[in-house]
Design an enzyme around this catalytic site. Structure first.
Site, PDB file in Angstrom:
ATOM      1  N   LYS A 211     -13.765   1.851 -14.739  1.00 46.69           N
ATOM      2  CA  LYS A 211     -12.715   1.723 -13.714  1.00 46.69           C
ATOM      3  C   LYS A 211     -13.146   0.742 -12.613  1.00 46.69           C
ATOM      4  O   LYS A 211     -12.379  -0.124 -12.183  1.00 46.69           O
ATOM      5  CB  LYS A 211     -12.412   3.102 -13.129  1.00 46.69           C
ATOM      6  N   CYS A 265      -7.748   0.043  -3.586  1.00 45.87           N
ATOM      7  CA  CYS A 265      -8.440  -0.011  -4.885  1.00 45.87           C
ATOM      8  C   CYS A 265      -9.308  -1.254  -4.974  1.00 45.87           C
ATOM      9  O   CYS A 265     -10.526  -1.173  -4.945  1.00 45.87           O
ATOM     10  CB  CYS A 265      -7.404  -0.017  -6.002  1.00 45.87           C
TER      11      CYS A 265
HETATM   12  N1  SAJ Z   1      -3.384 -10.219  -5.159  1.00 48.76           N
HETATM   13  C1  SAJ Z   1      -3.517 -11.577  -4.877  1.00 48.76           C
HETATM   14  N2  SAJ Z   1      -3.343 -12.475  -5.892  1.00 48.76           N
HETATM   15  C2  SAJ Z   1      -3.034 -12.089  -7.158  1.00 48.76           C
HETATM   16  C3  SAJ Z   1      -2.905 -10.712  -7.451  1.00 48.76           C
HETATM   17  C4  SAJ Z   1      -3.097  -9.801  -6.421  1.00 48.76           C
HETATM   18  O1  SAJ Z   1      -3.805 -11.965  -3.746  1.00 48.76           O
HETATM   19  O2  SAJ Z   1      -2.865 -12.968  -8.009  1.00 48.76           O
HETATM   20  C5  SAJ Z   1      -3.591  -9.231  -4.080  1.00 48.76           C
HETATM   21  C6  SAJ Z   1      -2.338  -8.405  -3.777  1.00 48.76           C
HETATM   22  O3  SAJ Z   1      -1.490  -9.072  -2.901  1.00 48.76           O
HETATM   23  C7  SAJ Z   1      -2.954  -7.164  -3.166  1.00 48.76           C
HETATM   24  C8  SAJ Z   1      -4.278  -7.021  -3.921  1.00 48.76           C
HETATM   25  O4  SAJ Z   1      -4.525  -8.275  -4.522  1.00 48.76           O
HETATM   26  O5  SAJ Z   1      -3.226  -7.352  -1.798  1.00 48.76           O
HETATM   27  C9  SAJ Z   1      -4.305  -5.962  -4.985  1.00 48.76           C
HETATM   28  O6  SAJ Z   1      -3.076  -5.936  -5.686  1.00 48.76           O
HETATM   29  P1  SAJ Z   1      -2.965  -5.757  -7.261  1.00 48.76           P
HETATM   30  O7  SAJ Z   1      -1.531  -5.788  -7.590  1.00 48.76           O
HETATM   31  O8  SAJ Z   1      -3.831  -6.718  -7.951  1.00 48.76           O
HETATM   32  O9  SAJ Z   1      -3.637  -4.357  -7.558  1.00 48.76           O
HETATM   33  P2  SAJ Z   1      -3.480  -2.890  -6.927  1.00 48.76           P
HETATM   34  O10 SAJ Z   1      -4.541  -2.696  -5.905  1.00 48.76           O
HETATM   35  O11 SAJ Z   1      -2.100  -2.581  -6.544  1.00 48.76           O
HETATM   36  O12 SAJ Z   1      -3.832  -1.999  -8.236  1.00 48.76           O
HETATM   37  C10 SAJ Z   1      -5.083  -2.177  -8.873  1.00 48.76           C
HETATM   38  C11 SAJ Z   1      -4.832  -2.348 -10.377  1.00 48.76           C
HETATM   39  N3  SAJ Z   1      -6.052  -2.795 -11.022  1.00 48.76           N
HETATM   40  C12 SAJ Z   1      -6.073  -3.883 -11.823  1.00 48.76           C
HETATM   41  O13 SAJ Z   1      -5.107  -4.575 -12.027  1.00 48.76           O
HETATM   42  C13 SAJ Z   1      -7.372  -4.196 -12.491  1.00 48.76           C
HETATM   43  C14 SAJ Z   1      -4.353  -1.036 -10.971  1.00 48.76           C
HETATM   44  O14 SAJ Z   1      -4.244  -1.126 -12.373  1.00 48.76           O
HETATM   45  C15 SAJ Z   1      -5.330   0.094 -10.594  1.00 48.76           C
HETATM   46  O15 SAJ Z   1      -4.907   1.340 -11.111  1.00 48.76           O
HETATM   47  C16 SAJ Z   1      -5.336   0.179  -9.079  1.00 48.76           C
HETATM   48  O16 SAJ Z   1      -5.878  -1.045  -8.588  1.00 48.76           O
HETATM   49  C17 SAJ Z   1      -6.210   1.359  -8.671  1.00 48.76           C
HETATM   50  O17 SAJ Z   1      -5.645   2.392  -8.280  1.00 48.76           O
HETATM   51  O18 SAJ Z   1      -7.433   1.274  -8.792  1.00 48.76           O
END
Ligand code: SAJ
Length: 418
Positions: A211, A265
């Site tokens: 994870k 996360c």
């Molecule tokens: N973000 C960027 N650029 C991107 C993608 C995301 O700047 O190209 C930023 C988003 O704006 C946000 C942050 O990253 O601030 C995180 O967003 P996210 O959509 O990537 O992920 P989370 O935190 O909503 O959810 C993640 C997910 N993990 C992965 O994709 C590996 C989810 O599957 C997990 O279950 C979750 O963390 C968790 O609970 O751990």
């Protein structure tokens, strides 16, 4: 079957609701009485698409009931937060409290599953806490098969994407770490009641690290995109066009830069690896620093936008669009947008307007004399500088002609062609 879900937050509540839709009775436990009352009225306490109707049905049908104390059940799922203590050290105190709360009602034959994201070794720790309180029960012997074990213990990390939780809880593959192989198999049989994805079995430590690695992988990749945005800015190249073009290579898939990385996360979990193996996790550590420093770059861009107008900052006003950590949710945890908006208060503008369609009241951290929460149309009409911090649908769909004559800082590349 009765399932007791401890922690009715972003993961526990949707899991509880989905279990009920498969005819399983669920007792949901949360230490916050307001959360318990809200759920017992069939309502939810955060924004997550489709969850409201699911919880309304679950409570209305009598399958879901919330309470403050755990009750006897067949399966216990622990889904409580693991925040930091000290400097980026995992704080297991919520897991310890949840474990101590279920210990008195634990019975022979029960399954205890830890879903919270944890550092390696935490599931073993959870079992030790249970053993201390319940010396009368036989617990599994880590890694060894033991047919005499009376309790099943394992770690099944949640992996769902906020904003898409209801679908992903059912469709995603699950990693199931058992204290023994038998534990993993029993836990798989339970998840198969509602999970359509594959259930992949391993031991607890591998599941715990898996994870953390998934979220670190994403953090490192976002850091790469964020670093590119700094490089492109310095070299006067449009980063959005750059990434779009590079991604035409068959083996390149660069993520999107933004104002930083938020949420509970990705901005948190990599630190659990850095904390346990500091010398071995240099890249993961560097990525965290790159992403955490991105808000300061955005603040510099805001200063530059103000300079371009050529007037005293005290005569200029500014609007920040979006406060949540990602689009179309109301979750402000670790949000870089919040960090940036809060720092803008100290930059000397006459007034800051915040637009966040997913919340009704302005977070208390803001100074009401300097900052106001208003709607999109009003904010844009009033200001000289518009800062786009979150790519909410409302901002994607807005009339871009409203931005004409304004200085725009677009941290998400939403209006890249303006
Ligand atoms: N973000 C960027 N650029 C991107 C993608 C995301 O700047 O190209 C930023 C988003 O704006 C946000 C942050 O990253 O601030 C995180 O967003 P996210 O959509 O990537 O992920 P989370 O935190 O909503 O959810 C993640 C997910 N993990 C992965 O994709 C590996 C989810 O599957 C997990 O279950 C979750 O963390 C968790 O609970 O751990």
């Amino acid at each position: 079957m009765i399932v007791c879900v401890v922690g009715l937050g972003y993961i526990g509540l949707p899991t509880a609701a989905i279990l009920t839709s498969h005819g399983i009775n669920v007792v949901g436990v949360d230490c916050n009485q307001d959360v318990v009352d809200t759920i017992n009225q069939g309502r939810i306490h955060f924004v997550e698409p489709e969850l409201d109707s699911l919880v309304e049905t679950a409570v209305g049908s009598g399958y879901l009931r919330a309470t403050v104390y755990p009750e006897k059940a067949d399966v216990f799922i622990i889904a409580v937060p693991t925040p930091f203590k000290g400097i980026h050290e995992p704080d297991l105190s919520y897991i310890e409290s949840a474990t101590k709360a279920i210990a008195p009602v634990l019975q022979k034959g029960n399954i205890v599953i830890l879903e919270s994201t944890v550092p390696v070794g935490a599931t073993e720790k959870m079992m030790e806490w249970l053993q201390l309180d319940r010396p009368d029960l036989v617990f599994p012997d880590s890694g060894k098969e033991d047919i005499t074990a009376e309790i099943t213990i394992g770690h099944c990390p949640e992996r769902v994407l906020p904003g898409n939780v209801v679908r992903e809880l059912v469709e995603n593959d699950r990693i199931i770490g058992g204290m023994t192989e038998q534990c993993a198999e029993r836990i798989r049989d339970f998840y198969k009641l509602f999970v359509q994805g594959d259930c992949l079995l391993t031991n607890c430590r591998t599941a715990e690290l898996c994870k953390l690695v998934e979220n670190s992988f994403r953090d490192v990749n976002i850091a790469f995109a964020n670093e590119l945005s700094l490089i492109a800015d310095k070299l006067d190249v449009n980063v959005w066009e750059l990434i779009k073009l590079a991604n035409h290579h068959p083996r390149v898939n660069i993520l999107q830069p933004g104002p930083g990385v938020g949420g509970h996360c990705i901005a948190v979990d990599p630190w659990f690896i850095v904390d346990s193996a500091p010398n071995e996790s240099k890249l993961i550590h560097a990525a965290r620093l790159v992403n955490d420093s991105k808000p300061y770059f955005v603040l510099e861009k805001i200063e530059q936008a103000a300079q371009k107008i050529g007037k005293e900052k005290a005569s200029l006003s500014i609007a920040c669009l979006g406060l949540a950590f990602k689009p179309n949710i109301d979750d402000l945890r670790e949000s870089p947008a919040m960090k940036i908006a809060k720092r803008i208060e100290g930059l000397g503008f006459s007034k800051q307007f915040l637009v966040e369609p997913n919340i009704k009241t302005m977070p208390e951290v803001f100074d009401v004399k300097r900052t106001e929460l208003i709607n999109l149309g009003q904010a844009i009409a009033k200001v000289d500088i518009v800062v786009l911090l979150v790519d909410h649908t409302e901002f994607k769909e807005m009339d871009l002609s409203l931005l004409s004559g304004k200085q725009v800082v677009d941290t998400r590349g939403l209006w890249a062609n303006l």
